[in-house]
Design a protein around this motif. Structure first.
Motif, short mmCIF file in Angstrom:
data_model
loop_
_atom_site.label_atom_id
_atom_site.label_comp_id
_atom_site.label_asym_id
_atom_site.label_seq_id
_atom_site.Cartn_x
_atom_site.Cartn_y
_atom_site.Cartn_z
N TRP A 290 3.85 17.64 -0.39
CA TRP A 290 5.19 17.42 -0.94
C TRP A 290 6.08 18.56 -0.49
O TRP A 290 5.61 19.69 -0.29
CB TRP A 290 5.13 17.38 -2.48
CG TRP A 290 4.04 16.50 -3.00
CD1 TRP A 290 2.91 16.91 -3.66
CD2 TRP A 290 3.95 15.08 -2.89
NE1 TRP A 290 2.13 15.82 -3.97
CE2 TRP A 290 2.73 14.68 -3.51
CE3 TRP A 290 4.76 14.09 -2.34
CZ2 TRP A 290 2.32 13.36 -3.58
CZ3 TRP A 290 4.35 12.77 -2.40
CH2 TRP A 290 3.15 12.41 -3.03
N ASP B 138 8.08 20.34 -2.16
CA ASP B 138 8.04 21.49 -3.08
C ASP B 138 6.80 22.37 -2.89
O ASP B 138 6.75 23.49 -3.38
CB ASP B 138 8.13 21.00 -4.54
CG ASP B 138 8.25 22.16 -5.52
OD1 ASP B 138 9.21 22.94 -5.37
OD2 ASP B 138 7.37 22.30 -6.40
N ASN B 139 5.79 21.86 -2.16
CA ASN B 139 4.59 22.68 -1.92
C ASN B 139 4.84 23.79 -0.89
O ASN B 139 4.07 24.73 -0.79
CB ASN B 139 3.45 21.82 -1.35
CG ASN B 139 2.94 20.79 -2.33
OD1 ASN B 139 3.44 20.68 -3.43
ND2 ASN B 139 1.96 20.02 -1.92
N GLN C 217 5.70 26.86 1.18
CA GLN C 217 5.97 28.29 0.98
C GLN C 217 6.15 28.89 2.36
O GLN C 217 5.30 28.70 3.22
CB GLN C 217 4.77 28.98 0.30
CG GLN C 217 4.41 28.46 -1.07
CD GLN C 217 5.32 28.99 -2.16
OE1 GLN C 217 6.28 29.72 -1.89
NE2 GLN C 217 5.05 28.60 -3.39
N GLU D 156 8.66 11.62 -7.60
CA GLU D 156 8.78 12.98 -7.07
C GLU D 156 10.24 13.41 -7.11
O GLU D 156 11.07 12.84 -6.41
CB GLU D 156 8.30 13.02 -5.60
CG GLU D 156 8.38 14.42 -5.02
CD GLU D 156 8.63 14.46 -3.50
OE1 GLU D 156 8.51 15.55 -2.92
OE2 GLU D 156 8.98 13.43 -2.90
N PRO D 157 10.55 14.44 -7.89
CA PRO D 157 11.93 14.93 -7.86
C PRO D 157 12.29 15.35 -6.43
O PRO D 157 11.42 15.76 -5.66
CB PRO D 157 11.90 16.13 -8.80
CG PRO D 157 10.71 15.90 -9.68
CD PRO D 157 9.72 15.19 -8.83
N VAL E 184 6.44 11.89 0.75
CA VAL E 184 7.61 11.61 -0.08
C VAL E 184 7.16 10.71 -1.23
O VAL E 184 6.59 9.65 -1.00
CB VAL E 184 8.74 10.96 0.73
CG1 VAL E 184 9.91 10.58 -0.17
CG2 VAL E 184 9.22 11.91 1.82
#
Ligand code: FES
Ligand code: FES
Lengths: 157, 800
Positions: free
Chosen positions: B31, B33-34, B36, B210-211, B257
């Motif tokens: 995702w 948001d994962n 980094q 999923e936001p 997604v």
């Protein structure tokens, strides 16, 4: 900052965490356990469900410090090496996921639910899974998967 | 080789379990948001609590001093560079389109608009600092309701001078596909039946699980943007077009997604602002919305008022339909926002043949969040209206609602059929789907039970709802889009790379977010090339990998994108054949391609296509003058839309004392043409059904008088749960589409389009004998109960 010691997916971690840090953020951001996800900010969706000492909890609804001294299992620690947990296998077999965003939470909730009720009826599955939202599947195949896993002994593992 | 041939021939139509699942069920997901990245910073937005206001001052001092804050950004800071949220479909040449800046500079047109943003070391610190930004607003009167917007008393955008952005009309008399609808209505008023109704399509929220999240890394030669989007290619193009960054300097990746349903068919303020922030601080920046932010700021769906006039002869033969819509577009004309109601124009006539038709939509702006595509986009609204009206007509004539449909629908011998709206339906068989649905449903027995409950004055009444729907899918022939003033084409692209080890990469311009393209495309290629399913890898959602594509929406991926894959595969075979002839020292005419192998007819000599891929790698033994590659690419532009259809039957129990409704049974028989993977199709149908049922029974975005979203979290915007839903009985009949090689028609939106009217028709059918002919969606127990109570005091309806 508070010091915590938590066993996650079989490994013990000792960390300093902010007192306000949620367990889900500790898992995702501090430990890189990004298999567990966030779907809401009101504890309604269940996407963040993990096991705390073997029982399902919504990890957005708990502080990391509350997990101190406890054992957490996430979706990443559920399979036995390359062998899927029967609930994981059932989700695959029954096409119980589409986008897969709700899936970690669904599987963690289902395993916990089946532990309490290894031979549920369809109605019991529907009520037992009510706290986990899915926008893709219409639940039909999720319910089927949980019942199939129950048939496969998913509750006893 | 025979064994392979037999096995691969079975891929299309086989219920293959999905390739995608392994990662998703074990948590090895990607995702947005994962992500980094080294030195990555985090963004938080400051959003307007007011629906309509001028921003007179922004004090950012306290926020700048806060812990961990790297930058505070206001609209004025990035006004020149931030780009714009574009409208790709101005439906009329004089459409009024308010400028839509990602971050407002001085005018807020809806709740949730972004007025400032904080870049900080962590997401939590960014949110803390966002609280410290002091914005001074001068509140303005807000217009929220589409009907109230029409008279321009309160303007959503005072500088535009009007709330109406466009009035778009389709008239069968004007375009030569039918007569004058007003004549038909006048005639029916004298000697026939006229049904006049007002229906409300309430506002919905797509609410993908999923936001949305965006990460921008500005540190490379290309700026890399990961985003939770359905449309990476469109996003790349519009970033280039509106920010001035060269397209070649932008790479967009849509990793995993988590659902979209049209809700991620958008280029969003959040994407543009994250890009602007990353460029400003020259570091990777991540923004992930909270659910509450998502519900108010990701675009909404539906929100139409429908005024309908249906004319028919006394015996129930429809002669005309007039449709007058007011569509609430929200505060801005979104990417295809103005086009969504327009898409309905070809669908109100549905599967029925009648002589005259006029459709008009008045698209208005209000001070509410923007409205755009949501699963079905324009077609659910149309289907709802006509399927509700057909029930009303049946009542007026006094016949079974299935009979009235049969009397008016296009029969299977009549295909191809050009409708009164001007579409040419290539294939279908409404009789077959309906007959099968009736049988599975036990239609006649349920009618008997219904009668018995009526006769017994049972407090729990039974209703049967019907929806015989069609839809137009496979968006879309480019020249049709051009004639509608749409800003892009409707083609799709695919490429096939034959790797030297015999493995295959399929690159698709579609961008899945749960639909299972990796599995279905593998099945198609496995059959086409005779390569094992397992040896095929499908790549998508990265503009550096799939350079050309128009992404995933409108049930287009298989019908358009799948056809591109077929054509690319066929090109591979064509190229490989030249090489096979060379290697086998045979003439091309003597070769046949079966099960992945070129054989010389009448001999056992042959060579596999994977071997030819290996031969291309060495190129030691290759025909003169032929390029050493059998890779191929194809771009396909559809010649027509596809027209899936189906018959859905729903039985609802209504407790007349409490207004509570319970679904007893739901049966659907859909004709979506050739099925590639029945398992995936079932999943699409189930999920679609529940979204449509949710519109009928549960979901509605509600605002208070100030324009604040009352249903602003999952506590109040109630998605259906497993306990609210039942098991669905779903089957198929098949009339292959005649306009693509595979004969597919698309299924992503079918369930959603069909189910809403089936459910409402069932509830109304259960209480019609009490004098009720409509209840506004969603049919909450309270609304049903009030309808029953009010009917008790005043009989209503057209029933003679
Ligand atoms: S994230 Fe929704 S319940 Fe935890
Ligand atoms: S599979 Fe997408 S939300 Fe459940």
């Amino acid at each position: 900052m508070a010091k915590i010691s938590v066993k996650v997916d079989g490994v013990t971690y000792s960390d300093d965490v902010e007192a306000r840090m949620l367990l889900v953020h500790y898992l995702r951001e501090s430990l890189g356990k990004v298999g567990t996800v966030v779907g809401c900010d009101t504890s309604n969706c269940g996407a963040c469900t993990v096991h705390l000492d073997g029982r399902s909890v919504k990890s957005c609804n708990m502080l990391a410090v509350q997990a101190d001294g406890h054992e957490v299992t996430t979706i990443e620690g559920l399979a036995d090496g390359d062998t899927l947990h029967p609930v994981q296998q059932a989700f695959h077999d029954c096409h119980a996921l589409q986008c897969g965003y709700c899936t970690p939470g669904m599987i963690m909730q289902a395993t916990s639910f089946l532990k309490d009720n290894p031979t549920p009826t369809e109605h019991e599955v529907r009520v037992g899974m009510e706290g986990n939202l899915c926008r893709c599947t219409g639940y039909h195949n999720i319910v089927r998967a949980v019942l199939a896993a129950a048939g496969e002994g998913g509750g006893s593992q | 080789m025979t064994a392979v041939a037999e096995r691969t021939a079975l891929e299309i139509g086989a219920p293959r379990k999905r390739k995608e699942d392994q990662r998703l069920i074990t948590g090895r997901t990607r995702w947005t948001d994962n992500i980094q990245l080294p030195g990555m910073l985090h963004l938080a937005m400051v959003r307007s609590p007011f629906a309509h206001a001028n921003v007179t001052a922004i004090d950012t001092e306290a926020a700048k001093q806060a812990e961990g804050v790297v930058a505070v950004i206001t609209g004025a800071d990035i006004a020149a560079t931030q780009g714009a949220c574009a409208n790709a479909w101005p439906v009329t040449t004089d459409q009024k389109t308010p400028a839509h800046l990602p971050m407002v500079v001085d005018h807020v047109a809806c709740t949730g608009e972004i007025v400032a943003a904080i870049v900080a070391r962590t997401a939590a610190l960014a949110r803390d600092a966002a609280e410290l930004v002091d914005v001074t607003y001068e509140e303005l009167p807000a217009v929220l309701d589409a009907k109230e917007a029409v008279d321009d008393t309160v303007l959503a955008h005072p500088d535009l001078g009007t709330n109406t952005t466009a009035v778009w009309t389709l008239d069968s008399a004007g375009q030569g596909t039918g007569g004058h609808v007003d004549d038909a209505i006048a005639e029916a008023r004298v000697d026939g039946i006229v049904i006049e109704r007002d229906y409300r399509q309430q506002r919905l929220i797509p609410a993908f699980m999923e936001p949305r999240s965006t990460v921008v890394d500005p540190t490379g030669e290309q700026i890399t943007i990961w985003s939770s989007t359905q449309v990476p290619h469109i996003l790349r193009f519009l970033i280039a077009a509106t920010t001035g960054i060269p397209e070649s300097k932008v790479r967009v990746i849509a990793p995993d997604v988590g659902g979209g349903f049209g809700g991620k068919l958008q280029t969003t303020p959040e994407e543009f602002i994250t890009l602007a922030a990353a460029r400003q601080v020259r570091k990777p920046v991540k923004y992930t919305e909270t659910r509450s932010e998502s519900l108010v700021s990701a675009h909404h769906g539906r929100d139409q008022y429908q005024h309908l006039t249906l004319a028919a002869t006394k015996d129930g033969t429809v002669t005309g339909l007039k449709v007058e819509l007011i569509a609430n577009l929200g505060a801005y004309v979104a990417l295809v926002g103005g086009g969504v109601p327009v898409l309905g124009a070809w669908m109100f006539n549905s599967i029925y043949k009648f002589g005259s038709y006029r459709f008009t939509t008045r698209n208005v702006l209000t001070n509410t969040p923007w409205v755009d595509a949501y699963r079905g986009a324009g077609r659910p609204e149309a289907t709802y209206a006509i399927e509700r009206l057909m029930d009303e007509l049946a009542v007026a004539v006094g016949v079974d609602p299935l009979a009235i449909r049969e009397q008016n629908w296009i029969t299977h011998e009549e295909f191809p059929f050009t409708t009164v709206a001007g579409m040419t339906y290539d294939s279908g068989n409404y009789e077959a789907a309906t007959a099968r649905a009736k049988e599975i449903f036990g239609y006649d027995a349920l009618r008997v039970e219904q009668k018995r409950r009526r006769d017994d004055l049972d407090p729990v009444q039974l209703g049967i709802g019907i929806s015989t729907f069609t839809e137009m899918c496979g968006l879309a022939p480019s020249r049709v889009l051009g004639s509608l003033n749409y800003g892009a084409g409707g083609w799709e692209n695919a490429a096939i790379r034959m790797l030297p080890t015999g493995k295959v990469e399929v690159i698709t311009g579609t961008s899945p977010h749960g639909q299972g393209h990796e599995t279905a495309w593998s099945q198609i290629v496995a059959d086409r090339l005779g390569i094992p399913f397992e040896d095929i890898e499908v790549l998508h959602g990265d503009t550096a990998v799939s350079s050309r594509g128009l992404d995933t929406y409108g049930s287009r991926s298989l019908v358009v994108g799948g056809e591109a894959v077929v054509r690319a595969a066929d090109k591979v075979v064509e190229k490989a054949k030249v090489v096979a002839a060379h290697l086998l020292e045979a003439s091309e005419a003597d070769l046949e391609f079966v099960g992945g192998r070129f054989g010389v007819k009448g001999t056992d000599k042959g060579v596999g296509i994977a071997e030819i891929a290996t031969a291309a790698f060495t190129s030691h033994n290759w025909p003169e003058g032929v390029e050493p590659s059998i890779d191929a690419e194809a771009t396909y532009d559809p010649v027509n839309f596809s027209f899936p259809h189906g018959t859905h039957l729903c039985a609802m129990e209504v407790d007349t004392e409490t207004g509570a409704t319970t679904m007893r049974k739901y049966v659907c028989v859909d004709d979506i043409g050739q099925i590639i993977n029945p398992l995936i199709v079932e999943g699409q149908v189930h999920g679609g059904l529940v979204q449509g049922i949710a519109q009928a029974l549960w979901e509605e975005a509600v605002f208070d008088d100030n324009g604040t979203l009352v249903t602003g979290s999952f506590v109040d915007y109630t998605l259906p749960t497993s306990a609210d839903t039942i098991n669905y009985e779903s089957e198929h009949t098949t009339s292959p589409s005649t306009t693509n090689t595979l004969g597919t028609k698309g299924v992503g939106e079918a369930g959603t389009i069909a189910s809403t009217p089936a459910v409402v028709n069932a509830v109304v059918d259960a209480v019609r004998h009490l004098g009720i002919n409509d209840i506004r969606m969603p049919l909450s127990p309270e609304r049903v109960w009030r309808a029953i109570r009010d009917a008790g005091s005043a009989a209503t309806g057209d029933t003679p």
